[in-house]
Design a protein around this motif. Structure first.
Motif, PDB file in Angstrom:
ATOM      1  N   LEU A   1       0.826  -1.197   0.000  1.00  0.00           N
ATOM      2  CA  LEU A   1       0.000   0.000   0.000  1.00  0.00           C
ATOM      3  C   LEU A   1       0.865   1.253   0.000  1.00  0.00           C
ATOM      4  CD1 LEU A   1      -2.675  -1.147   2.609  1.00  0.00           C
ATOM      5  CD2 LEU A   1      -2.915  -1.039   0.122  1.00  0.00           C
ATOM      6  N   PRO A   2       0.358   2.355  -0.571  1.00  0.00           N
ATOM      7  CA  PRO A   2       1.130   3.602  -0.593  1.00  0.00           C
ATOM      8  C   PRO A   2       1.507   4.045   0.825  1.00  0.00           C
ATOM      9  CG  PRO A   2      -0.808   3.784  -1.994  1.00  0.00           C
ATOM     10  CD  PRO A   2      -0.927   2.488  -1.238  1.00  0.00           C
ATOM     11  N   HIS A   3       2.708   4.572   0.955  1.00  0.00           N
ATOM     12  CA  HIS A   3       3.221   5.105   2.230  1.00  0.00           C
ATOM     13  C   HIS A   3       3.324   4.049   3.316  1.00  0.00           C
ATOM     14  CE1 HIS A   3       2.650   8.888   0.216  1.00  0.00           C
ATOM     15  NE2 HIS A   3       1.388   8.610   0.043  1.00  0.00           N
ATOM     16  N   ARG A   4       3.494   2.785   2.927  1.00  0.00           N
ATOM     17  CA  ARG A   4       3.666   1.683   3.874  1.00  0.00           C
ATOM     18  C   ARG A   4       4.983   0.970   3.572  1.00  0.00           C
ATOM     19  NH1 ARG A   4      -0.113   3.831   6.308  1.00  0.00           N
ATOM     20  NH2 ARG A   4      -2.189   2.970   6.461  1.00  0.00           N
ATOM     21  N   ALA A   5       5.506   0.286   4.557  1.00  0.00           N
ATOM     22  CA  ALA A   5       6.727  -0.493   4.368  1.00  0.00           C
ATOM     23  C   ALA A   5       6.370  -1.913   3.971  1.00  0.00           C
ATOM     24  CB  ALA A   5       7.539  -0.501   5.662  1.00  0.00           C
ATOM     25  N   GLY A   6       7.274  -2.576   3.281  1.00  0.00           N
ATOM     26  CA  GLY A   6       7.074  -3.970   2.906  1.00  0.00           C
ATOM     27  C   GLY A   6       8.132  -4.840   3.563  1.00  0.00           C
ATOM     28  N   ASP A   7       7.907  -6.128   3.557  1.00  0.00           N
ATOM     29  CA  ASP A   7       8.835  -7.084   4.148  1.00  0.00           C
ATOM     30  C   ASP A   7       9.638  -7.809   3.078  1.00  0.00           C
ATOM     31  OD1 ASP A   7       7.983  -6.525   6.751  1.00  0.00           O
ATOM     32  OD2 ASP A   7       6.349  -7.957   6.612  1.00  0.00           O
ATOM     33  N   ILE A   8      10.053  -7.101   2.062  1.00  0.00           N
ATOM     34  CA  ILE A   8      10.802  -7.687   0.958  1.00  0.00           C
ATOM     35  C   ILE A   8      12.270  -7.314   1.093  1.00  0.00           C
ATOM     36  CG2 ILE A   8      11.146  -7.625  -1.542  1.00  0.00           C
ATOM     37  CD1 ILE A   8       8.653  -9.093  -0.699  1.00  0.00           C
ATOM     38  N   TYR A   9      13.134  -8.285   0.913  1.00  0.00           N
ATOM     39  CA  TYR A   9      14.570  -8.053   0.906  1.00  0.00           C
ATOM     40  C   TYR A   9      15.102  -8.461  -0.456  1.00  0.00           C
ATOM     41  CZ  TYR A   9      13.981  -7.689   5.910  1.00  0.00           C
ATOM     42  OH  TYR A   9      13.566  -7.300   7.140  1.00  0.00           O
TER      43      TYR A   9
ATOM     44  N   GLN B   1       5.248  -6.242 -17.919  1.00  0.00           N
ATOM     45  CA  GLN B   1       4.035  -6.989 -17.594  1.00  0.00           C
ATOM     46  C   GLN B   1       3.228  -7.079 -18.879  1.00  0.00           C
ATOM     47  OE1 GLN B   1       1.955  -5.467 -14.227  1.00  0.00           O
ATOM     48  NE2 GLN B   1       0.451  -7.077 -14.217  1.00  0.00           N
ATOM     49  N   GLY B   2       3.174  -8.278 -19.447  1.00  0.00           N
ATOM     50  CA  GLY B   2       2.544  -8.429 -20.761  1.00  0.00           C
ATOM     51  C   GLY B   2       3.380  -7.684 -21.788  1.00  0.00           C
ATOM     52  N   SER B   3       2.741  -6.827 -22.576  1.00  0.00           N
ATOM     53  CA  SER B   3       3.474  -6.058 -23.587  1.00  0.00           C
ATOM     54  C   SER B   3       3.892  -4.681 -23.078  1.00  0.00           C
ATOM     55  CB  SER B   3       2.619  -5.914 -24.846  1.00  0.00           C
ATOM     56  OG  SER B   3       1.438  -5.196 -24.533  1.00  0.00           O
ATOM     57  N   GLN B   4       3.529  -4.333 -21.850  1.00  0.00           N
ATOM     58  CA  GLN B   4       3.861  -3.030 -21.282  1.00  0.00           C
ATOM     59  C   GLN B   4       5.173  -3.082 -20.504  1.00  0.00           C
ATOM     60  OE1 GLN B   4       2.182  -0.019 -21.473  1.00  0.00           O
ATOM     61  NE2 GLN B   4       0.953  -1.026 -23.029  1.00  0.00           N
ATOM     62  N   GLN B   5       6.000  -2.066 -20.683  1.00  0.00           N
ATOM     63  CA  GLN B   5       7.227  -1.934 -19.903  1.00  0.00           C
ATOM     64  C   GLN B   5       7.026  -0.827 -18.875  1.00  0.00           C
ATOM     65  OE1 GLN B   5      10.122  -1.400 -23.152  1.00  0.00           O
ATOM     66  NE2 GLN B   5      11.141  -3.165 -22.237  1.00  0.00           N
ATOM     67  N   TYR B   6       7.582  -1.024 -17.686  1.00  0.00           N
ATOM     68  CA  TYR B   6       7.425  -0.063 -16.605  1.00  0.00           C
ATOM     69  C   TYR B   6       8.765   0.266 -15.990  1.00  0.00           C
ATOM     70  CZ  TYR B   6       2.545  -1.501 -16.822  1.00  0.00           C
ATOM     71  OH  TYR B   6       1.277  -1.781 -17.240  1.00  0.00           O
ATOM     72  N   ARG B   7       8.866   1.444 -15.427  1.00  0.00           N
ATOM     73  CA  ARG B   7      10.004   1.847 -14.615  1.00  0.00           C
ATOM     74  C   ARG B   7       9.433   2.391 -13.319  1.00  0.00           C
ATOM     75  NH1 ARG B   7      13.227   7.214 -15.423  1.00  0.00           N
ATOM     76  NH2 ARG B   7      12.716   7.626 -13.291  1.00  0.00           N
ATOM     77  N   GLN B   8       9.971   1.950 -12.207  1.00  0.00           N
ATOM     78  CA  GLN B   8       9.448   2.370 -10.911  1.00  0.00           C
ATOM     79  C   GLN B   8      10.610   2.848 -10.053  1.00  0.00           C
ATOM     80  OE1 GLN B   8       7.390  -0.710  -8.782  1.00  0.00           O
ATOM     81  NE2 GLN B   8       6.225   0.767  -7.614  1.00  0.00           N
ATOM     82  N   GLN B   9      10.459   4.017  -9.447  1.00  0.00           N
ATOM     83  CA  GLN B   9      11.476   4.564  -8.553  1.00  0.00           C
ATOM     84  C   GLN B   9      10.905   4.542  -7.140  1.00  0.00           C
ATOM     85  OE1 GLN B   9      14.205   6.791  -9.971  1.00  0.00           O
ATOM     86  NE2 GLN B   9      15.111   7.306  -8.005  1.00  0.00           N
ATOM     87  N   LEU B  10      11.651   3.948  -6.219  1.00  0.00           N
ATOM     88  CA  LEU B  10      11.208   3.836  -4.835  1.00  0.00           C
ATOM     89  C   LEU B  10      12.252   4.428  -3.906  1.00  0.00           C
ATOM     90  CD1 LEU B  10      10.083   0.102  -4.909  1.00  0.00           C
ATOM     91  CD2 LEU B  10       8.619   2.107  -5.128  1.00  0.00           C
ATOM     92  N   GLU B  11      11.813   4.931  -2.770  1.00  0.00           N
ATOM     93  CA  GLU B  11      12.740   5.375  -1.740  1.00  0.00           C
ATOM     94  C   GLU B  11      13.299   4.153  -1.038  1.00  0.00           C
ATOM     95  OE1 GLU B  11      13.827   8.440  -1.093  1.00  0.00           O
ATOM     96  OE2 GLU B  11      12.650   9.065  -2.823  1.00  0.00           O
ATOM     97  N   CYS B  12      14.594   4.091  -0.878  1.00  0.00           N
ATOM     98  CA  CYS B  12      15.220   3.000  -0.144  1.00  0.00           C
ATOM     99  C   CYS B  12      16.633   3.420   0.230  1.00  0.00           C
ATOM    100  CB  CYS B  12      15.235   1.708  -0.956  1.00  0.00           C
ATOM    101  SG  CYS B  12      16.371   1.753  -2.347  1.00  0.00           S
ATOM    102  N   SER B  13      17.218   2.688   1.125  1.00  0.00           N
ATOM    103  CA  SER B  13      18.597   2.907   1.530  1.00  0.00           C
ATOM    104  C   SER B  13      19.271   1.543   1.555  1.00  0.00           C
ATOM    105  CB  SER B  13      18.658   3.564   2.900  1.00  0.00           C
ATOM    106  OG  SER B  13      19.983   3.792   3.279  1.00  0.00           O
TER     107      SER B  13
END
Length: 56
Positions: free
Chosen positions: A4-12, A36-48
């Motif tokens: 969800l937006p503005h939430r943390a995840g448990d992914i490493y 995903q399918g024929s669409q390409q995406y770029r996603q920028q996330l905050e992380c350290s």
């Protein structure tokens, strides 16, 4: 996996990077490219990311 937006995840993640200059502090900002399918995406996330130099 949905986070969800503005939430943390448990992914490493593990990444192999090539160091091409001096390292100062942590790496900041994560950028992902994916398709995903024929669409390409770029996603920028905050992380350290902590970098450890030396043999694995």
């Amino acid at each position: 996996m949905k986070i969800l937006p503005h939430r943390a995840g448990d992914i490493y993640y593990v990444a192999q990077v090539k160091v091409t200059g001096p390292i100062e502090g942590a790496l900041k900002g994560c950028r992902f490219w994916y398709r995903q399918g024929s669409q390409q995406y770029r996603q920028q996330l905050e992380c350290s990311t902590v970098v450890s130099l030396g043999p694995p």
